[in-house]
Design a protein around this motif. Structure first.
Motif, PDB file in Angstrom:
ATOM      1  N   ILE A  57      -4.431   7.785   0.720  1.00 20.49           N
ATOM      2  CA  ILE A  57      -3.942   6.447   1.063  1.00 20.49           C
ATOM      3  C   ILE A  57      -3.344   6.438   2.462  1.00 20.49           C
ATOM      4  O   ILE A  57      -3.663   5.589   3.287  1.00 20.49           O
ATOM      5  CB  ILE A  57      -2.890   5.972   0.030  1.00 20.49           C
ATOM      6  N   GLU A  58      -2.499   7.419   2.735  1.00 22.20           N
ATOM      7  CA  GLU A  58      -1.812   7.419   4.034  1.00 22.20           C
ATOM      8  C   GLU A  58      -2.769   7.751   5.175  1.00 22.20           C
ATOM      9  O   GLU A  58      -2.539   7.350   6.314  1.00 22.20           O
ATOM     10  CB  GLU A  58      -0.617   8.375   4.008  1.00 22.20           C
ATOM     11  N   GLN A  77      -5.107  11.485  -3.984  1.00 21.73           N
ATOM     12  CA  GLN A  77      -5.114  10.038  -3.737  1.00 21.73           C
ATOM     13  C   GLN A  77      -3.876   9.618  -2.940  1.00 21.73           C
ATOM     14  O   GLN A  77      -3.959   8.811  -2.012  1.00 21.73           O
ATOM     15  CB  GLN A  77      -5.199   9.285  -5.076  1.00 21.73           C
ATOM     16  N   TYR A 107      -3.756   1.796   7.482  1.00 21.47           N
ATOM     17  CA  TYR A 107      -3.555   0.778   6.445  1.00 21.47           C
ATOM     18  C   TYR A 107      -4.846   0.255   5.821  1.00 21.47           C
ATOM     19  O   TYR A 107      -4.790  -0.666   5.002  1.00 21.47           O
ATOM     20  CB  TYR A 107      -2.773  -0.402   7.025  1.00 21.47           C
ATOM     21  N   GLN A 161       2.549   2.000  -3.203  1.00 18.88           N
ATOM     22  CA  GLN A 161       1.643   2.646  -4.161  1.00 18.88           C
ATOM     23  C   GLN A 161       1.673   4.165  -3.983  1.00 18.88           C
ATOM     24  O   GLN A 161       1.712   4.914  -4.957  1.00 18.88           O
ATOM     25  CB  GLN A 161       0.219   2.094  -3.988  1.00 18.88           C
ATOM     26  N   THR A 162       1.663   4.615  -2.732  1.00 25.03           N
ATOM     27  CA  THR A 162       1.760   6.058  -2.464  1.00 25.03           C
ATOM     28  C   THR A 162       2.940   6.678  -3.210  1.00 25.03           C
ATOM     29  O   THR A 162       2.814   7.714  -3.867  1.00 25.03           O
ATOM     30  CB  THR A 162       1.948   6.292  -0.950  1.00 25.03           C
ATOM     31  N   SER A 216      -9.330   6.152   0.563  1.00 22.42           N
ATOM     32  CA  SER A 216      -9.012   6.066  -0.856  1.00 22.42           C
ATOM     33  C   SER A 216     -10.106   6.867  -1.522  1.00 22.42           C
ATOM     34  O   SER A 216     -11.276   6.659  -1.264  1.00 22.42           O
ATOM     35  CB  SER A 216      -9.034   4.621  -1.339  1.00 22.42           C
ATOM     36  N   ALA A 258      -4.903  -3.468  -2.146  1.00 27.11           N
ATOM     37  CA  ALA A 258      -5.808  -3.538  -3.290  1.00 27.11           C
ATOM     38  C   ALA A 258      -6.865  -2.436  -3.230  1.00 27.11           C
ATOM     39  O   ALA A 258      -7.349  -1.971  -4.256  1.00 27.11           O
ATOM     40  CB  ALA A 258      -6.477  -4.910  -3.362  1.00 27.11           C
ATOM     41  N   GLN A 259      -7.200  -1.993  -2.027  1.00 29.78           N
ATOM     42  CA  GLN A 259      -8.152  -0.885  -1.862  1.00 29.78           C
ATOM     43  C   GLN A 259      -7.729   0.386  -2.586  1.00 29.78           C
ATOM     44  O   GLN A 259      -8.571   1.223  -2.893  1.00 29.78           O
ATOM     45  CB  GLN A 259      -8.249  -0.490  -0.377  1.00 29.78           C
ATOM     46  N   VAL A 260      -6.441   0.554  -2.759  1.00 31.67           N
ATOM     47  CA  VAL A 260      -5.941   1.861  -3.201  1.00 31.67           C
ATOM     48  C   VAL A 260      -5.188   1.799  -4.530  1.00 31.67           C
ATOM     49  O   VAL A 260      -4.542   2.771  -4.912  1.00 31.67           O
ATOM     50  CB  VAL A 260      -5.027   2.499  -2.136  1.00 31.67           C
ATOM     51  N   ALA A 261      -5.263   0.672  -5.211  1.00 33.71           N
ATOM     52  CA  ALA A 261      -4.525   0.541  -6.470  1.00 33.71           C
ATOM     53  C   ALA A 261      -5.484   0.221  -7.600  1.00 33.71           C
ATOM     54  O   ALA A 261      -6.491  -0.463  -7.404  1.00 33.71           O
ATOM     55  CB  ALA A 261      -3.465  -0.548  -6.352  1.00 33.71           C
ATOM     56  N   ARG A 304       0.834  -1.211   0.000  1.00 34.40           N
ATOM     57  CA  ARG A 304       0.000   0.000   0.000  1.00 34.40           C
ATOM     58  C   ARG A 304       0.869   1.260   0.000  1.00 34.40           C
ATOM     59  O   ARG A 304       0.630   2.201  -0.760  1.00 34.40           O
ATOM     60  CB  ARG A 304      -0.895  -0.025   1.243  1.00 34.40           C
ATOM     61  N   MET A 305       1.872   1.260   0.862  1.00 29.51           N
ATOM     62  CA  MET A 305       2.706   2.463   0.961  1.00 29.51           C
ATOM     63  C   MET A 305       3.672   2.586  -0.223  1.00 29.51           C
ATOM     64  O   MET A 305       4.100   3.686  -0.558  1.00 29.51           O
ATOM     65  CB  MET A 305       3.387   2.504   2.322  1.00 29.51           C
ATOM     66  N   ALA A 364      -8.500   3.023  -7.050  1.00 28.03           N
ATOM     67  CA  ALA A 364      -9.284   1.795  -7.188  1.00 28.03           C
ATOM     68  C   ALA A 364     -10.754   2.105  -7.411  1.00 28.03           C
ATOM     69  O   ALA A 364     -11.466   1.334  -8.042  1.00 28.03           O
ATOM     70  CB  ALA A 364      -9.111   0.939  -5.935  1.00 28.03           C
ATOM     71  N   VAL A 375      -4.493   5.622 -10.942  1.00 27.73           N
ATOM     72  CA  VAL A 375      -3.886   5.270  -9.650  1.00 27.73           C
ATOM     73  C   VAL A 375      -4.922   5.093  -8.546  1.00 27.73           C
ATOM     74  O   VAL A 375      -4.558   5.004  -7.371  1.00 27.73           O
ATOM     75  CB  VAL A 375      -2.860   6.335  -9.206  1.00 27.73           C
TER      76      VAL A 375
END
Lengths: 391, 391
Positions: free
Chosen positions: B21-22, B17, A346, A17-18, B26, A39-42, A14-15, B43, B41
């Protein structure tokens, strides 16, 4: 732009992806579930199983490089993928040292890196002999699969033999090492590119509670420059000798040697971004997540200059019960009290002992930064201020 | 965790985004295309048209708040959504001041904010009268839809009338303001929560080339503390009086008043993260993107303390031709020369004059940081070092 395929769907992915977003990329994930942390954020998610060769093939198709959120991909699959032309970083010959604690120690001993006395444990007799050689100060470890204190035991001498028998009967490959009378734990992290460039971060102190990292303090307080240099050099050497690429975390014991002088020995290795490197997100010009992406892509590494004199990371670990106040409201309370707190969550559900986030805090006054970072993390767990503060 | 619905799919949404994320969130996007800068980028993407009420409804369903990557959502749709219970931040009554340059100036004048003399231009006669009142120093502006120098004209007196006729014939609503003999441009940014908390950032100098921001220097060099305070106070007042929520950018002219003293006047407003605030990603404890999310959610705002004495942002603007060297290799070259460069790319294709990324650089020496940030950005455009450097 290159695509980095990341195997795993946890907070480390996840991080990544940031940081990938800001580098103009977006990672490709092999995720076990669509609602997993990463997967939530990509946008680019392949659902599948990291132990399934075909799923791995699907995830890496067209990617520039394959890397990892965890160490659990079977070695034979990695060799197969490499034979098919996949660029795997770190490669299986390096990674096996983060997968198998006995292989790692044998390798470290062979390159002259300091490790506590250790032995393979294939029988109760092995355990008895090792225990005798270290005056009963035995730390027993599963060779594979342990994390966050799982797979590590500190048996009393009287219970050693029955424990070993039980574990061997259950099919757990074992090793033992001498329990170190440690002063504290340190972490020396480094990034290395396939073409050789190596960049170590400042050494941090890592505070463990029940085998789980709860706090990292950067830089490690009162660390002598000599020992700090020794730790960084050791991490660089290990990265080079083991052929590690990407980020390597060298977890270290600091102890007193026979002359009472501070000394270090390797505890564990991780070949990916690591909990003790989360502070770099807010305390360093280049975070471990950006550096990992750059390193596995064989891009030049970034500056690791600190952006504040002190940065403290405190983990948010689910407590025994999840308080009624929603997490978003707890965050809001922390932000109201500490405008300088950097909260990283997270997207994980609350569960006792589970790492669901962390707080980074920077400043000049070590005692204050440490106290405030821990207050903030504790509040996110318990929804009450440990120091009695009321808004 | 709350969901922030962002209308628009450009780089501002993309960088929101990153911060979402952090924060454990999202964003939900309303995007025009799946390969747009932000949709690449994220989801949670709804494909649709921001001028279509039903698409807007789909995008905000279940979200805690609706906010924007741009100012182009029709006001009547926003009023309709609010009547249906949607939490729109900033609201349409604030936003109209960033949509219509005439409405904005009338509003600013009514609250006593300094603006250059201006007038509505509904006819050639209006233009002639205004030109006479400002000795021919006319800046003509389309009331709506302009950006990056589009929709702004500086006609010579002889061509004023024909230009105005042409634009009015084409159906362009117009206004004119007095062309300011400016010393330089500044930007005062602020974030404001619906419940009232306001937090201004340090004032920056904004360098424009052909009407496009190319560089931002934080803090603005040689800005007197008094004028800096005046600019911050002005931004706070505008946010409060106009009821702005989220991030507000107040673009300012610095000029010499009739006594030769430095003074400021408002040029434009933007009610969203702004190009002149990108430096906060690497130069400030809280970036404008995180602050915008916090502000529209009505969460307590973060510290805006600088993490370095100087931070410079240089835009990467597509040049006339795209050099052969792939962008990833250009990034690699920049990283090799400047390990401290923070490159942010937007996932956009190269096009002349298009903002495709930016570089942030921090340090202590203003001249050096500025030079290096601009060298880096220029290299990403032209694939050659403007100073003749060879690796």
């Amino acid at each position: 732009m290159p695509v980095v395929a990341v195997i795993g769907d946890g907070q480390l992915a996840r991080m990544m992806q940031t940081e990938a977003i800001e580098l103009g990329q977006s990672i490709r994930l092999l995720a076990g579930a669509p609602d997993s942390s990463a997967a939530q954020v990509a946008a680019d998610v392949v659902l599948g199983d990291y132990t399934d060769l075909d799923d791995l093939r699907t995830a890496v198709a067209g990617a520039s490089v394959m890397t990892f959120d965890h160490e659990h991909v079977p070695t034979e699959h990695l060799h197969q993928l490499i034979s098919e032309g996949v660029n795997v970083q770190p490669g299986p010959d390096a990674l096996v040292n983060a997968q198998d604690k006995l292989v790692m120690r044998e390798k470290l001993r062979s390159i002259g890196a300091p490790v506590p006395p250790f032995a393979a444990i294939g029988s109760v007799a092995d355990a008895r002999a090792f225990s005798d050689s270290v005056d009963g100060a035995v730390c027993l470890k599963a060779r594979r699969g342990g994390y966050d204190g799982h797979g590590v035991w500190f048996p009393e001498p009287a219970e050693l033999e029955s424990l070993v028998q039980e574990l061997l009967d259950a099919g757990t490959p074992l090793m033992a090492e001498k329990k170190v009378a440690l002063v504290r734990e340190l972490s020396a992290m480094v990034a290395r590119r396939p073409s050789g460039q190596v960049q170590p971060w400042p050494v941090v102190e890592s505070v463990q509670t029940d085998g789980i990292c709860t706090e990292a303090v950067a830089p490690a307080p009162d660390l002598s420059p000599e020992l700090g240099q020794q730790a960084r050099d050791l991490a660089v050497t290990i990265a080079q000798e083991l052929g590690v690429t990407g980020v390597l975390a060298v977890e270290l014991f600091e102890y007193r040697d026979e002359n009472g002088e501070p000394a270090i020995a390797v505890n564990e290795l991780a070949m990916r971004p690591h909990n003790t490197g989360h502070w770099t997100q807010n305390g360093c010009v280049t975070s471990q997540f950006e550096q990992h992406l750059r390193a596995v892509l064989d891009w030049p590494l970034g500056s690791v200059e600190q952006t504040a004199p002190v940065t403290v990371m405190a983990n948010v670990l689910g407590g025994q019960t999840d308080p009624e106040k929603p997490m978003a409201e707890r965050m809001l309370d922390v932000h109201a009290r500490f405008p300088q707190a950097k909260i990283h969550m997270y997207g994980k559900t609350y569960r006792a002992g589970r790492k669901i986030g962390h707080v980074n805090m920077s400043g000049e006054d070590l005692g204050r930064v440490r106290r405030e970072a821990n207050l903030a993390a504790d509040y996110l767990v318990n929804a009450r201020w440990a120091d009695g503060y009321t808004a």
